[in-house]
Design a protein around this motif. Structure first.
Motif, short mmCIF file in Angstrom:
data_model
loop_
_atom_site.label_atom_id
_atom_site.label_comp_id
_atom_site.label_asym_id
_atom_site.label_seq_id
_atom_site.Cartn_x
_atom_site.Cartn_y
_atom_site.Cartn_z
N GLU A 326 0.83 -1.22 0.00
CA GLU A 326 0.00 0.00 0.00
C GLU A 326 0.86 1.26 0.00
OE1 GLU A 326 -2.47 -0.51 3.41
OE2 GLU A 326 -3.71 -2.09 2.48
N VAL A 327 1.94 1.25 0.79
CA VAL A 327 2.83 2.41 0.84
C VAL A 327 3.49 2.63 -0.52
CG1 VAL A 327 4.97 3.32 1.82
CG2 VAL A 327 3.25 2.30 3.32
N ALA A 328 3.94 1.56 -1.16
CA ALA A 328 4.56 1.68 -2.48
C ALA A 328 3.60 2.30 -3.48
CB ALA A 328 5.01 0.31 -2.97
N LYS A 329 2.32 1.89 -3.39
CA LYS A 329 1.31 2.43 -4.30
C LYS A 329 1.04 3.89 -4.01
CE LYS A 329 -3.17 1.22 -6.29
NZ LYS A 329 -4.31 0.26 -6.26
N GLU A 330 0.90 4.22 -2.72
CA GLU A 330 0.63 5.61 -2.32
C GLU A 330 1.77 6.54 -2.71
OE1 GLU A 330 0.07 5.28 1.86
OE2 GLU A 330 -1.78 4.07 1.68
N GLU A 331 3.01 6.06 -2.58
CA GLU A 331 4.19 6.89 -2.86
C GLU A 331 4.65 6.78 -4.31
OE1 GLU A 331 5.60 8.95 -0.59
OE2 GLU A 331 3.99 8.39 0.80
N ASN A 332 4.00 5.90 -5.07
CA ASN A 332 4.31 5.70 -6.48
C ASN A 332 5.78 5.36 -6.69
OD1 ASN A 332 3.76 5.57 -9.25
ND2 ASN A 332 4.29 7.73 -9.57
N ILE A 333 6.23 4.31 -5.96
CA ILE A 333 7.61 3.88 -6.11
C ILE A 333 7.64 2.38 -6.44
CG2 ILE A 333 8.48 5.62 -4.52
CD1 ILE A 333 8.84 3.34 -2.47
N PHE A 334 8.81 1.89 -6.83
CA PHE A 334 8.96 0.49 -7.21
C PHE A 334 8.78 -0.44 -6.01
CE2 PHE A 334 11.65 2.51 -10.56
CZ PHE A 334 10.92 2.06 -11.65
N VAL A 396 13.74 -7.16 -13.65
CA VAL A 396 13.69 -7.34 -15.11
C VAL A 396 12.25 -7.27 -15.61
CG1 VAL A 396 14.12 -8.97 -16.99
CG2 VAL A 396 15.84 -8.65 -15.18
N ASP A 397 11.34 -7.96 -14.92
CA ASP A 397 9.93 -8.00 -15.35
C ASP A 397 9.29 -6.61 -15.30
OD1 ASP A 397 10.26 -10.68 -15.71
OD2 ASP A 397 9.02 -11.30 -14.00
N GLN A 398 9.66 -5.82 -14.29
CA GLN A 398 9.08 -4.47 -14.15
C GLN A 398 9.84 -3.42 -14.96
OE1 GLN A 398 7.55 -3.21 -10.16
NE2 GLN A 398 8.83 -4.91 -9.44
N LYS A 399 10.96 -3.86 -15.56
CA LYS A 399 11.81 -2.94 -16.32
C LYS A 399 12.33 -1.78 -15.46
CE LYS A 399 9.85 -3.93 -20.90
NZ LYS A 399 9.06 -5.10 -20.50
N LEU A 400 12.75 -2.10 -14.24
CA LEU A 400 13.43 -1.09 -13.45
C LEU A 400 14.64 -0.59 -14.24
CD1 LEU A 400 11.76 -2.27 -11.02
CD2 LEU A 400 13.78 -1.82 -9.62
N PRO A 401 15.00 0.68 -14.13
CA PRO A 401 16.18 1.18 -14.84
C PRO A 401 17.43 0.32 -14.58
CG PRO A 401 14.97 3.00 -13.90
CD PRO A 401 14.30 1.76 -13.41
N LEU A 402 17.50 -0.26 -13.38
CA LEU A 402 18.63 -1.11 -13.03
C LEU A 402 18.73 -2.35 -13.89
CD1 LEU A 402 18.74 -1.25 -9.11
CD2 LEU A 402 20.58 -0.52 -10.63
N SER A 403 17.61 -2.78 -14.47
CA SER A 403 17.59 -4.05 -15.19
C SER A 403 18.55 -4.07 -16.38
CB SER A 403 16.17 -4.39 -15.65
OG SER A 403 15.68 -3.41 -16.55
N LYS A 404 18.90 -2.89 -16.89
CA LYS A 404 19.83 -2.86 -18.03
C LYS A 404 21.25 -3.22 -17.60
CE LYS A 404 20.61 2.16 -17.80
NZ LYS A 404 20.43 3.44 -18.51
N PHE A 405 21.48 -3.28 -16.27
CA PHE A 405 22.80 -3.65 -15.75
C PHE A 405 22.83 -5.08 -15.23
CE2 PHE A 405 22.59 1.04 -14.95
CZ PHE A 405 23.47 1.40 -15.96
N VAL A 406 21.74 -5.82 -15.41
CA VAL A 406 21.73 -7.22 -15.00
C VAL A 406 22.64 -8.00 -15.94
CG1 VAL A 406 20.30 -9.31 -14.86
CG2 VAL A 406 19.44 -7.13 -13.95
N SER A 407 23.48 -8.85 -15.39
CA SER A 407 24.50 -9.54 -16.19
C SER A 407 23.95 -10.80 -16.84
CB SER A 407 25.69 -9.91 -15.30
OG SER A 407 25.36 -11.00 -14.46
N LYS A 408 24.79 -11.41 -17.65
CA LYS A 408 24.42 -12.64 -18.34
C LYS A 408 24.33 -13.83 -17.38
CE LYS A 408 26.38 -11.22 -22.78
NZ LYS A 408 27.43 -11.48 -23.81
#
Length: 440
Positions: A326-334, A396-408
């Motif tokens: 609920e807090v994540a939704k209220e604050e609009n964060i990941f 990865v599923d949510q496409k967080l900006p960090l996901s582009k740095f996930v390794s092989k």
């Protein structure tokens, strides 16, 4: 007088070394590459010199001739640990691994068994260069001018840890670890992921205990991202504040960094999410992270190993996971909903098989362990690894900006088809303890 002068010279030299942040070490025999510090099987750690092996028993120096840097190496039949006195910060470590006259297998971890390289194999005559990026921390809180303004209140058990000791410690493990050289350089540009949480997140020092936070570095591209794990066993949001752990992070956060927050297992001892102040503190942390230009990410607490008669996971965490959603939704964060993901994962494993992800071991499986271990909260290395993959999957599923740095190293993950425990590989460290971590 002469002895006093000699002591002062040693003190000044060690102080200068302590401030050094770039090192080049040539591991092996007597031949040394120009510009490198020689490291042999007799290089035992000494604070005066500022570097060396924790234990030199069993170390072997092998020299195959040829190139001074890669023609020789250090190896051992048991895990060995190399430490360097170094200021806190983020560092890139370049390793030359292999044997010009044979094969090698090396697993590399840092500090409290933080996984960096897993079972790196080299063919006969092959030398591989690998880079890892490591966060080194101490317990001093400094302002932005570097002046001491406070200190993290460590628990007595933390004083034995390898990650508050003003050293960088690297563990070399596996069937045939062979290390030719090591270069340490500061990394000023990597995005830092600060982890806060309890015993299910902490970098656990002792086998067989483990947490997802110490497995996470393995899944990110080095030089681009570094994991800074500040979690500790038994902590609540309030205790994290009272011990000034979060104050330490506030003074280090930079714009673009991430703050991962996972609490709940211990907070519930003090009432529900409202009564314990859980919601209020979550929002305060989120606001402050945003003020620093950092990106807050909430992580719901994973489930315990508690099943009902229908082989379904029972919620033992009161309203805390839902409050965080609920807090994540209220604050609009990941939000990384590890609570929901772990339910699917553990139910796919089943009541009996899922015990293999937790600390369930017969008596005498580890030193000084006369009684069986049956812990429904804490994880072993296999369970921690699976949960880390859950965390990465959510990014990865949510496409967080960090996901582009996930390794092989991350090749996707199906919660309904967890990795077979028989195929999980983890050469154990030398540090073992049957004592249960703080918290439940």
């Amino acid at each position: 007088m002469e002895n006093r002068i000699k002591f002062l010279m040693i003190f000044v030299c060690s102080l200068m070394f302590a401030q050094q942040t770039t090192f080049k070490f040539d591991f092996g025999g007597s031949r040394v590459e120009n510009g490198y510090i020689p490291i042999t099987k007799n290089s035992k750690f000494d604070r005066k010199t500022g570097y060396g092996f924790m234990d030199i028993s069993g170390l072997k120096s092998v020299d195959n001739g040829g190139n001074a840097l890669t023609g020789d190496y250090i190896t051992s039949d048991k895990p060995f640990y190399f430490s360097v006195v170094i200021p806190e910060g983020n560092y890139d470590i370049k390793l030359n691994l292999g044997d010009t006259n044979g094969t090698s297998e090396t697993t590399v971890r840092v500090e409290n068994r933080r996984l960096m390289l897993d079972n790196v194999k080299t063919k006969e005559g092959e030398i591989l260069e690998k880079t890892i990026t490591v966060h080194v921390k101490d317990s001093i809180i400094r302002n932005h001018d570097g002046e001491k303004i406070g200190i993290v209140k460590l628990k007595p058990r933390e004083r034995k840890y390898l990650h508050w000791d003003n050293l960088l410690t690297i563990e070399f493990n596996d069937k045939a670890p062979k290390v030719c050289s090591l270069i340490i350089q500061p990394n000023k540009t990597a995005k830092t992921i600060y982890l806060t949480g309890d015993s299910t997140v902490v970098d656990a020092q002792y086998e067989p205990w483990a947490s997802w936070g110490q497995m996470l570095p393995y899944f990110f591209v080095p030089e681009k991202v570094v994991i800074a794990n500040y979690a500790e066993s038994g902590e609540t949001l309030k205790a994290f504040e009272d011990r000034h752990r979060i104050d330490k992070i506030w003074k280090k956060l930079r714009p673009g960094d991430y703050l991962f927050i996972q609490f709940g297992h211990n907070d519930q001892k003090y009432g529900n999410s409202e009564k314990s102040g859980y919601r209020k503190r979550l929002k305060e942390w989120i606001d402050k992270a945003k003020q620093w230009g950092a990106i807050p990410v909430l992580v719901t607490s994973m489930n315990r190993h508690v099943f009902d008669e229908n082989n379904k996971i029972v919620n033992t965490l009161d309203d805390f996971p839902e409050a965080m959603r609920e807090v994540a939704k209220e604050e609009n964060i990941f939000l990384i909903d590890l609570n929901a993901m772990s339910k699917t994962l553990f139910e796919a494993m089943g009541p009996e098989n899922s015990k293999k992800a937790f600390v369930y071991y017969p008596a005498n499986s580890y030193p000084n362990q006369p009684n069986a271990l049956a812990d429904d909260t804490h994880f072993n290395t296999y369970g921690a690894y699976e949960l880390a993959k859950c965390v990465v999957k959510s990014m990865v599923d949510q496409k967080l900006p960090l996901s582009k740095f996930v390794s092989k190293n991350y090749k996707g993950f199906d919660l309904n088809k967890p990795d077979a425990v028989e195929k999980f590989y983890w050469p154990e460290s030398i540090f073992m303890e049957s004592l249960k971590p703080d918290g439940n």
